[in-house]
Design a protein around this motif. Structure first.
Motif, PDB file in Angstrom:
ATOM      1  N   ILE A  96       1.399  16.852   3.823  1.00  0.00           N
ATOM      2  CA  ILE A  96       1.248  15.876   4.908  1.00  0.00           C
ATOM      3  C   ILE A  96      -0.217  15.438   5.039  1.00  0.00           C
ATOM      4  O   ILE A  96      -0.515  14.259   5.235  1.00  0.00           O
ATOM      5  CB  ILE A  96       1.760  16.475   6.231  1.00  0.00           C
ATOM      6  N   ASP A  97      -1.128  16.419   4.935  1.00  0.00           N
ATOM      7  CA  ASP A  97      -2.544  16.116   5.135  1.00  0.00           C
ATOM      8  C   ASP A  97      -3.163  15.354   3.954  1.00  0.00           C
ATOM      9  O   ASP A  97      -4.120  14.587   4.147  1.00  0.00           O
ATOM     10  CB  ASP A  97      -3.328  17.409   5.366  1.00  0.00           C
ATOM     11  N   LEU A  98      -2.629  15.545   2.756  1.00  0.00           N
ATOM     12  CA  LEU A  98      -3.278  15.000   1.556  1.00  0.00           C
ATOM     13  C   LEU A  98      -2.567  13.793   0.962  1.00  0.00           C
ATOM     14  O   LEU A  98      -2.951  13.326  -0.115  1.00  0.00           O
ATOM     15  CB  LEU A  98      -3.397  16.106   0.487  1.00  0.00           C
ATOM     16  N   THR A  99      -1.568  13.280   1.653  1.00  0.00           N
ATOM     17  CA  THR A  99      -0.877  12.082   1.168  1.00  0.00           C
ATOM     18  C   THR A  99      -1.059  10.949   2.169  1.00  0.00           C
ATOM     19  O   THR A  99      -1.156  11.179   3.380  1.00  0.00           O
ATOM     20  CB  THR A  99       0.621  12.349   0.960  1.00  0.00           C
ATOM     21  N   PRO A 100      -1.076   9.716   1.696  1.00  0.00           N
ATOM     22  CA  PRO A 100      -1.265   8.573   2.604  1.00  0.00           C
ATOM     23  C   PRO A 100      -0.030   8.338   3.473  1.00  0.00           C
ATOM     24  O   PRO A 100       1.102   8.627   3.075  1.00  0.00           O
ATOM     25  CB  PRO A 100      -1.497   7.404   1.650  1.00  0.00           C
ATOM     26  N   THR A 101      -0.262   7.833   4.665  1.00  0.00           N
ATOM     27  CA  THR A 101       0.852   7.512   5.563  1.00  0.00           C
ATOM     28  C   THR A 101       1.472   6.165   5.235  1.00  0.00           C
ATOM     29  O   THR A 101       2.560   5.854   5.722  1.00  0.00           O
ATOM     30  CB  THR A 101       0.360   7.511   7.020  1.00  0.00           C
ATOM     31  N   ALA A 102       0.806   5.362   4.460  1.00  0.00           N
ATOM     32  CA  ALA A 102       1.328   4.040   4.071  1.00  0.00           C
ATOM     33  C   ALA A 102       1.056   3.820   2.581  1.00  0.00           C
ATOM     34  O   ALA A 102       0.126   4.392   2.006  1.00  0.00           O
ATOM     35  CB  ALA A 102       0.678   2.941   4.907  1.00  0.00           C
ATOM     36  N   GLY A 103       1.890   3.002   1.981  1.00  0.00           N
ATOM     37  CA  GLY A 103       1.716   2.706   0.560  1.00  0.00           C
ATOM     38  C   GLY A 103       2.484   3.673  -0.311  1.00  0.00           C
ATOM     39  O   GLY A 103       2.996   4.719   0.161  1.00  0.00           O
TER      40      GLY A 103
END
Length: 377
Positions: free
Chosen positions: A148-155
């Motif tokens: 969750i912390d190391l992945t983008p929330t969009a794209g």
């Protein structure tokens, strides 16, 4: 007067020790509705006594980890053994007190109280095991937290990110659900025991209160009888006095002896019953509060168990499609939505466990104090 443990839970209780939480006092002062531990714990976690207990509990666990030489291995239920050090008074002391008092004088009530103490210790150990489960849950969800912390929330995720996420998912799936069915069954079983104990205490309490009512009624009736008896004795003494001087001397003795004897008998009976009633109230209150804590923890454990299972179903579905970007992104999106709720529930059940342990200690000390005072009567 009908004895009711629900009514008892709304009455006041004296402060026994510095570790008594504000919420625990409020539990006994509510005048309407059933006790709701879920509402009360919020105030309790802000108190100094709560923070002191939690710090001591964490110190004991940390010391256990240092002795075992591995602070990261959460597969060992180390806190179960050392948390017993926080149980106060300990079971050996309680057993010694019971053997000297109510197990001898009140065997029926003594059996119920003995069961309350021994099963209270068992709840203590169950809470210790739940703390181990919480630790394992936080360790396993560290994998999800990293994603969750190391992945983008969009794209879209890159191919490299998808491969890394799948690897983390596999590691997460290796962890068993820390909130297993046996844990829930153990909590429900001990909750059922305390519900049955409450029913027994309520029935027994009705007997004690009927005796108190009977003695009070006897006191009022005996007062009238004594007045009539005294009048008769005095009249008889006056009539006989014309023939015997001894009757004049004996009249005051004849009047005062039954009065003093009945008064002494009444006071002794009332004192014993009142002391016994205080012990009964302490046991009933403790069992009722403990039962409410167990209700709350059962609900929270079930919620956590279901959420872990649901997340595993989601991840398993994703892993069946291997490195397909879309299901991976949807899975991470859903996990991100669930993360705050899951973390909050973990914190909430940990707070409830500490509050439950505090209340176990508090009610044990109160009941032992009431029982020991019996020796002074």
């Amino acid at each position: 007067m009908c004895f009711s443990w629900k009514a008892l839970a709304k009455t006041g209780q004296p402060d026994i020790e510095a570790t008594t939480s504000k919420a625990s006092d409020d539990l006994g002062q509510r005048r309407s509705g059933d006790l709701n531990v879920s509402e009360e714990y919020i105030a309790a976690v802000r108190t100094e006594s709560y923070e002191q207990f939690r710090s001591e509990r964490q110190r004991v666990i940390a010391h256990s980890n240092e002795e075992n030489g591995d602070t990261s291995d959460s597969s060992q239920p180390r806190s179960s053994r050392l948390l017993a050090e926080l149980l106060s008074p300990d079971q050996d002391y309680v057993n010694a007190v019971l053997q000297q008092t109510i197990l001898v004088t009140k065997p029926e009530f003594g059996k119920m109280v003995s069961g309350y103490f021994s099963n209270g210790e068992y709840v203590y150990r169950l809470c210790s095991h739940l703390l181990d489960s919480i630790k394992r849950a936080r360790l396993s969800y560290g994998k999800i937290k990293n994603i969750i912390d190391l992945t983008p929330t969009a794209g879209d995720f890159s191919e490299e990110q998808c491969h890394w996420i799948v690897e983390e998912f596999f590691l997460f799936m290796d962890f068993e659900n820390p909130f297993s069915q046996p844990d829930s069954e153990a909590l429900q079983s001990i909750r059922d025991y305390f519900q049955h104990l409450l029913q027994q205490l309520e029935l027994y309490g009705n007997k004690v209160h009927r005796k108190l009512t009977l003695i009070n009624t006897f006191k009022k009736g005996s007062s009238l009888c004594l007045i009539g008896l005294c009048i008769i004795i005095v009249l008889c003494a006056v009539v006989i006095a014309t023939r015997s001087l001894v009757a004049i001397v004996a009249a005051p003795v004849l009047v005062t002896f039954p009065v003093n004897f009945i008064k002494k008998l009444h006071c002794e009976s009332m004192n014993l019953l009142r002391r016994h009633s205080a012990q009964l109230d302490a046991a009933t209150r403790g069992a009722y509060i403990l039962n409410k804590h167990l209700d709350t923890m059962i609900r929270l454990v079930a919620r956590l168990h279901n959420e872990v299972d649901n997340n595993k179903v989601l991840i398993r579905f994703c892993l069946q499609r291997k490195y397909d970007r879309y299901p991976i992104q949807e899975a991470v999106k859903q996990l991100r939505k669930n993360d705050f709720s899951f973390a909050t529930t973990l914190d909430e059940i940990e707070d409830h466990i500490d509050l439950c342990l505090i209340n176990i200690n508090r009610t044990r000390k109160l009941l032992v104090q009431e029982i020991r005072m019996q020796q002074q009567v």
